[in-house]
Write a protein that holds these residues in place. Structure first.
Motif, mmCIF file in Angstrom:
data_model
loop_
_atom_site.group_PDB
_atom_site.id
_atom_site.type_symbol
_atom_site.label_atom_id
_atom_site.label_comp_id
_atom_site.label_asym_id
_atom_site.label_seq_id
_atom_site.Cartn_x
_atom_site.Cartn_y
_atom_site.Cartn_z
ATOM 1 N N TYR A 211 -1.483 8.426 -1.229
ATOM 2 C CA TYR A 211 -0.536 7.911 -0.247
ATOM 3 C C TYR A 211 -1.166 7.854 1.138
ATOM 4 O O TYR A 211 -1.011 6.870 1.852
ATOM 5 C CB TYR A 211 0.714 8.794 -0.232
ATOM 6 C CG TYR A 211 1.741 8.354 0.768
ATOM 7 C CD1 TYR A 211 2.527 7.240 0.538
ATOM 8 C CD2 TYR A 211 1.913 9.054 1.965
ATOM 9 C CE1 TYR A 211 3.467 6.830 1.459
ATOM 10 C CE2 TYR A 211 2.854 8.652 2.891
ATOM 11 C CZ TYR A 211 3.632 7.544 2.634
ATOM 12 O OH TYR A 211 4.550 7.138 3.559
ATOM 13 N N ARG A 212 -1.904 8.897 1.526
ATOM 14 C CA ARG A 212 -2.553 8.906 2.845
ATOM 15 C C ARG A 212 -3.597 7.801 2.950
ATOM 16 O O ARG A 212 -3.720 7.150 3.982
ATOM 17 C CB ARG A 212 -3.188 10.265 3.094
ATOM 18 C CG ARG A 212 -2.186 11.329 3.414
ATOM 19 C CD ARG A 212 -2.862 12.626 3.813
ATOM 20 N NE ARG A 212 -1.858 13.661 3.970
ATOM 21 C CZ ARG A 212 -1.919 14.839 3.397
ATOM 22 N NH1 ARG A 212 -2.946 15.157 2.642
ATOM 23 N NH2 ARG A 212 -0.963 15.722 3.591
ATOM 24 N N GLU A 213 -4.356 7.586 1.888
ATOM 25 C CA GLU A 213 -5.354 6.513 1.899
ATOM 26 C C GLU A 213 -4.684 5.158 2.050
ATOM 27 O O GLU A 213 -5.135 4.315 2.830
ATOM 28 C CB GLU A 213 -6.168 6.534 0.614
ATOM 29 C CG GLU A 213 -7.141 7.678 0.518
ATOM 30 C CD GLU A 213 -7.827 7.727 -0.831
ATOM 31 O OE1 GLU A 213 -7.783 6.711 -1.561
ATOM 32 O OE2 GLU A 213 -8.396 8.775 -1.156
ATOM 33 N N GLU A 214 -3.613 4.933 1.323
ATOM 34 C CA GLU A 214 -2.902 3.657 1.412
ATOM 35 C C GLU A 214 -2.309 3.452 2.798
ATOM 36 O O GLU A 214 -2.368 2.349 3.341
ATOM 37 C CB GLU A 214 -1.791 3.586 0.361
ATOM 38 C CG GLU A 214 -2.293 3.389 -1.037
ATOM 39 C CD GLU A 214 -2.986 2.039 -1.210
ATOM 40 O OE1 GLU A 214 -2.428 1.015 -0.765
ATOM 41 O OE2 GLU A 214 -4.090 2.020 -1.765
ATOM 42 N N GLN B 129 -5.090 2.478 5.249
ATOM 43 C CA GLN B 129 -5.635 1.134 5.058
ATOM 44 C C GLN B 129 -4.723 0.062 5.626
ATOM 45 O O GLN B 129 -5.190 -0.962 6.102
ATOM 46 C CB GLN B 129 -5.862 0.855 3.575
ATOM 47 C CG GLN B 129 -7.011 1.620 2.992
ATOM 48 C CD GLN B 129 -7.146 1.374 1.506
ATOM 49 O OE1 GLN B 129 -6.378 0.617 0.919
ATOM 50 N NE2 GLN B 129 -8.124 2.023 0.886
ATOM 51 N N HIS B 130 -3.447 0.268 5.595
ATOM 52 C CA HIS B 130 -2.508 -0.791 5.944
ATOM 53 C C HIS B 130 -1.776 -0.544 7.252
ATOM 54 O O HIS B 130 -0.677 -1.046 7.455
ATOM 55 C CB HIS B 130 -1.495 -0.971 4.811
ATOM 56 C CG HIS B 130 -2.120 -1.295 3.504
ATOM 57 N ND1 HIS B 130 -2.709 -2.510 3.243
ATOM 58 C CD2 HIS B 130 -2.282 -0.559 2.384
ATOM 59 C CE1 HIS B 130 -3.195 -2.504 2.020
ATOM 60 N NE2 HIS B 130 -2.948 -1.325 1.458
ATOM 61 N N VAL B 131 -2.395 0.176 8.167
ATOM 62 C CA VAL B 131 -1.741 0.473 9.436
ATOM 63 C C VAL B 131 -1.490 -0.805 10.215
ATOM 64 O O VAL B 131 -0.412 -1.020 10.767
ATOM 65 C CB VAL B 131 -2.600 1.453 10.276
ATOM 66 C CG1 VAL B 131 -2.086 1.560 11.688
ATOM 67 C CG2 VAL B 131 -2.625 2.804 9.608
#
Length: 119
Positions: free
Chosen positions: A91-94, A97-99
């Protein structure tokens, strides 16, 4: 046996008045109060817990018997914590990436199927 175990036993049997017990407890140092409360919390027996097999058959019987509730809880935690760690890392990686792509879309769908953007 701890001195306070005798006093607590006497209080439980009403051999001493409860007001005396409250005064005695309040006069203890904070470390001793903590020790008394800790021993009170663990003096009760852990209940026996059964872990049941869920399914559609009428012959569902316990798959595992745990001696104490804390053993059952440790088993659940050992099984679930690694999954949650992987999930939160994903979840943190996703999220990272999409900030820049994150936007709030709020619109109304008209009867003819067109969209009217509110903002």
């Amino acid at each position: 046996m701890q001195e306070y175990a005798v006093i607590l036993n006497e209080l439980a049997q009403a051999l001493r008045p409860m007001s005396w017990g409250v005064t005695w407890f309040e006069e203890l140092a904070s470390e001793d109060q903590f020790a008394v409360l800790r021993d009170l919390a663990v003096s009760e027996d852990d209940p026996e817990v059964w872990s049941y097999c869920e399914g559609g058959s009428s012959e569902n019987v316990p798959t595992t018997t745990h001696e104490r509730f804390t053993d059952w809880l440790r088993g659940i935690a050992a099984r679930e914590i690694p999954s949650w760690r992987r999930l939160t890392a994903f979840y943190r990686e996703e999220q990272a990436q999409h900030v820049k792509d994150r936007r709030l879309y709020c619109y109304r769908i008209n009867p003819d199927g067109t969209r009217t953007e509110e903002f």
